[in-house]
Design an enzyme around this catalytic site. Structure first.
Site, PDB file in Angstrom:
ATOM      1  CB  SER A 142      -9.260   4.878  -0.265  1.00 49.43           C
ATOM      2  OG  SER A 142      -7.903   4.479   0.671  1.00 49.43           O
ATOM      3  CE1 TYR A 155      -5.762   4.320  -4.297  1.00 51.09           C
ATOM      4  CE2 TYR A 155      -5.515   4.928  -1.836  1.00 51.09           C
ATOM      5  CZ  TYR A 155      -5.939   4.105  -3.084  1.00 51.09           C
ATOM      6  OH  TYR A 155      -7.101   3.150  -2.547  1.00 51.09           O
TER       7      TYR A 155
END
Length: 250
Positions: A142, A155
């Site tokens: 990501s 995250y």
């Protein structure tokens, strides 16, 4: 074998979002896809769409938190198609919250899915790739692994781990195996836009920001095209890292 046609490709998190888009695109280009996710009905729906379009697909209910499930889906690829060329570790979990919310269960779930799930996939496919003398890991990270933002720290930490694991694997892989990290920016997937995900966010400013991002988010097919690009290169070309973000994302 370069290109995509006739390659056998396992995709986790394949029942929706990036995984579904990738399965559809790769099957359209002639790959034989093996789909894994936790939702049986949605897996069946994706596989049926592929087969009705003339593609080849099979599927298995797969929870990436269970190492045995990853072993089973790799085994299914062999049983159905006789080999495994690519493993796409796509399954992910992205709840957002400030640390003060103390959502420890969410933290644990992210570690189990985003980190352990990738490791379990590597453990399942690596012996096969070594025996074949070829193989390609594609791990979905990501842009959060490059830019740490409030409310996304855990995250981001899991996606930083995916980058580190992938780069270490690439260096150990030798000249026969390929390893690619694909890092999407904001993408309109069920995990980022589903009403349940929004409702779970207590901070009104964070919720408003996420809702605004939906106006600029990429379609999952944009990420699928990046994945396909890495796969279709000649076997001696390792596309190590791809970052794909909306032009409007800061």
């Amino acid at each position: 074998m370069s290109g995509i046609k006739d390659k056998v490709i396992v995709i986790t998190g394949a029942s929706g979002g990036i995984g579904e888009a990738t399965a559809m695109l790769l099957a359209e280009r002639g790959a034989q896809v093996v789909l894994g996710a936790r939702r049986l009905d949605q897996l069946e729906a994706v596989a049926n769409r592929i087969e009705k379009s003339g593609g080849k697909a099979t599927y298995l209910v797969t929870d990436v938190k269970r190492s045995e499930d990853l072993s089973k889906i790799v085994q299914l690829a062999h049983e159905k198609f006789g080999k495994l060329d690519v493993l796409i570790n796509n399954a992910g979990f992205m709840p957002m919250s400030p640390f003060d919310d103390l959502r420890v269960k969410d933290w644990e779930e992210m570690i189990d899915i985003n980190i352990k799930g990738v490791l379990y996939g590597i453990a399942a496919a690596l012996p096969t790739f070594r025996n074949q003398g070829s193989g390609h890991f594609i791990n979905i990270a990501s842009t959060a692994a490059y830019r740490i933002l409030p409310n996304m720290s855990v995250y981001a930490g899991t996606k930083l781990a995916v980058r580190a694991i992938s780069e270490g694997l690439r260096q150990e892989a030798g000249h026969n195996l390929r390893v690619t990290i694909v890092s999407p920016g904001f993408t309109n997937t069920p995990g980022s836009t589903h009403s349940d995900a929004l409702e779970a966010i207590k901070d009104p400013d964070l919720k408003a920001k996420l809702e605004a991002y939906q106006n600029i988010g990429l379609s999952p097919s944009s990420i699928a095209k990046a994945i396909a690009f890495a796969i279709e290169q000649p076997n001696d070309v390792d596309v190590s890292e791809i970052v794909v973000r909306p032009t409007a994302q800061g």
